[in-house]
Design an enzyme around this catalytic site. Structure first.
Site, PDB file in Angstrom:
ATOM      1  N   ASP A 116       0.879  -1.312  -0.235  1.00  0.00           N
ATOM      2  CA  ASP A 116       0.194  -0.493  -0.114  1.00  0.00           C
ATOM      3  C   ASP A 116       1.199   1.136  -0.530  1.00  0.00           C
ATOM      4  OD1 ASP A 116      -2.753  -1.847   0.471  1.00  0.00           O
ATOM      5  OD2 ASP A 116      -1.540  -1.982   2.740  1.00  0.00           O
ATOM      6  N   HIS A 156      -4.003  -2.463  -7.515  1.00  0.00           N
ATOM      7  CA  HIS A 156      -3.384  -1.019  -7.399  1.00  0.00           C
ATOM      8  C   HIS A 156      -4.844  -0.046  -7.389  1.00  0.00           C
ATOM      9  CE1 HIS A 156       0.471  -2.301  -7.063  1.00  0.00           C
ATOM     10  NE2 HIS A 156       0.951  -2.642  -8.660  1.00  0.00           N
TER      11      HIS A 156
END
EC number: 6.3.4.4
Length: 430
Positions: A13, A41
């Site tokens: 992340d 993503h």
């Protein structure tokens, strides 16, 4: 011709989507080499948002070849759903621009159920998986009973492979009092989607060799982060694959000499989703501020991320483990409102100083961070594209971070927008 590997230098992340999108625009080939649809993503291109979980980021760009390597575990139904989803947004996905390794292992319904059963049974000891069957699928791969993409070609072979894998899983399910899986029903479901999967199937190692001879730029796209690596992460609170840069070679079938630059995506603070040690975690108002300003919710699960100060000790360690040549520093603008900013530069364990994260989870949970404090800059860095235009205190923080981790900062992200990036070094042109 340079080939670049992108990895997360923390717990995932880190903002890889934006950086990978920028790099994929320069690449000819983009390859996923590990993980499954447990990490995602988010890309924003020309006002359109794409949330990718299995497909490489290059798929949204024209004239790029996107590949899922043998190191990825593929849920075929999730893949087909994702393909349809991005097709509905005008993206072309066909046999000319998308390839799946014939050796990629499949995630099947009993893998997902086993993931859920284990997490529910673990209680406080749960790992915090995404419950998508990733771990159980990798277990079957290592146990040599997995079903691979190539097995969908032959009904006879598929029948045999299903018999083998269900012998294992149904024995466990019986012991847990769960209903067993019917082989014939599952085979029918797989054969139904087989043509849609097989049309993309190729020997990826061979295609990569061809691309190398053609001097094409290759981008190897990692998922998650190094601290979730099954060997080098905060075990057992890790994923089930190797997330380090060297996994790009084994996860695609190319040699390590195919890798010329390793870029580590690094958040200007630290986050973690799920369970496990987190030495610099903040559970106060500052932690909440970081989460709010950084919009720290997972792309795939929407789970709230835990937030904390930048852990220089951890990042310095992952840089060494993964051979990172430069970092892309992301989300600098999230720190804009803080009066002071802290960076972990050392640990204390049982009264002793340490300059690395010990391997034992029992020690990791006891570690106390030792911080160096920097004055905040209390002004907006959002949208700045030249390092000289950053506030002086922001530059000082970046230079101190760079000096401590021992690796250069190659770019700085100052907003989620792709254009809002300070480029100091292009990995493809070093």
């Amino acid at each position: 011709m340079k080939n670049v590997v992108v990895v997360g230098s923390q717990w995932g992340d880190e903002g890889k989507g934006k950086i990978v999108d920028w790099l994929s625009d320069q690449a000819d080939v983009v390859i996923r080499f590990q993980g499954g649809h447990n990490a995602g993503h988010t890309l924003v291109i020309d006002g359109t948002t794409y949330k990718l979980r299995l497909l490489p980021s290059g798929i949204v760009r024209k004239n790029k070849i996107s590949i899922i390597g043998n190191g990825v575990v593929v849920d075929p139904w999730a893949l087909l759903e994702e393909i349809e989803e991005i097709k509905s947004k005008g993206v072309e996905v066909n046999v000319d621009n998308f390839i799946i390794s014939e050796s990629a292992n499949l995630i099947l319904p009993f893998h997902r159920e086993m993931d859920e059963i284990r997490e529910d049974a673990a209680g406080k000891g749960k790992i915090g998986t995404t419950r998508r069957g990733i771990g159980p699928a990798y277990e079957d791969k290592v146990g040599r009973r997995s079903i691979r993409v190539m097995d969908l070609r032959s009904e006879t072979n598929l029948d045999h492979r299903l018999e083998t894998v269900l012998l294992h899983h149904n024995a466990i399910r019986k012991g847990l009092g769960k209903k067993i899986f019917e082989k014939d029903k599952l085979k029918e479901e797989l054969l139904k989607i087989a043509p849609e999967i097989l049309k993309f199937s190729q020997p990826v190692w061979l295609r990569i060799d061809e691309f190398k001879k053609q001097k094409k730029r290759i981008l190897f796209e990692g998922a998650q982060g190094i601290l979730l690596d099954v060997d080098h992460g905060t075990y057992p609170f890790v994923t089930s694959s190797n997330t380090v840069a060297s996994a790009a070679a084994t996860g695609t079938g190319c040699g390590p000499n195919s890798i010329h630059y390793v870029l580590g995506i690094t958040k200007a603070y630290t986050t973690r989703v799920g369970e496990g040690p987190f030495p610099t975690e903040l559970t106060d108002d500052i932690g909440e501020l970081l989460g709010s300003r950084g919009k720290e919710f997972g792309t795939v699960t929407s789970r709230k991320r835990r937030c904390g100060w930048f852990d220089g000790v951890l990042v310095r360690q992952t840089i060494k483990i993964s051979g990172i040549d430069g970092i892309a520093l992301t989300k600098l603008d999230v720190l804009d409102e803080l009066d002071e900013i802290k960076m972990c530069v050392e640990y204390e364990l049982d009264g002793k100083k340490m300059d690395y994260l010990p391997a034992a989870v029992e020690d990791q949970l006891k570690i106390k961070p030792i911080y160096k404090t920097f004055p905040g800059w209390k002004s907006s860095t959002q949208g700045i594209k030249n390092i000289e235009n950053l506030p002086e205190n922001a530059k000082n923080y970046i230079y101190a971070l760079e000096d401590f981790i021992g690796t250069k900062v190659s770019s700085i992200s100052t907003s989620p927008e792709r254009e809002d990036t300070i480029l100091l070094e292009n990995p493809f042109e070093v």
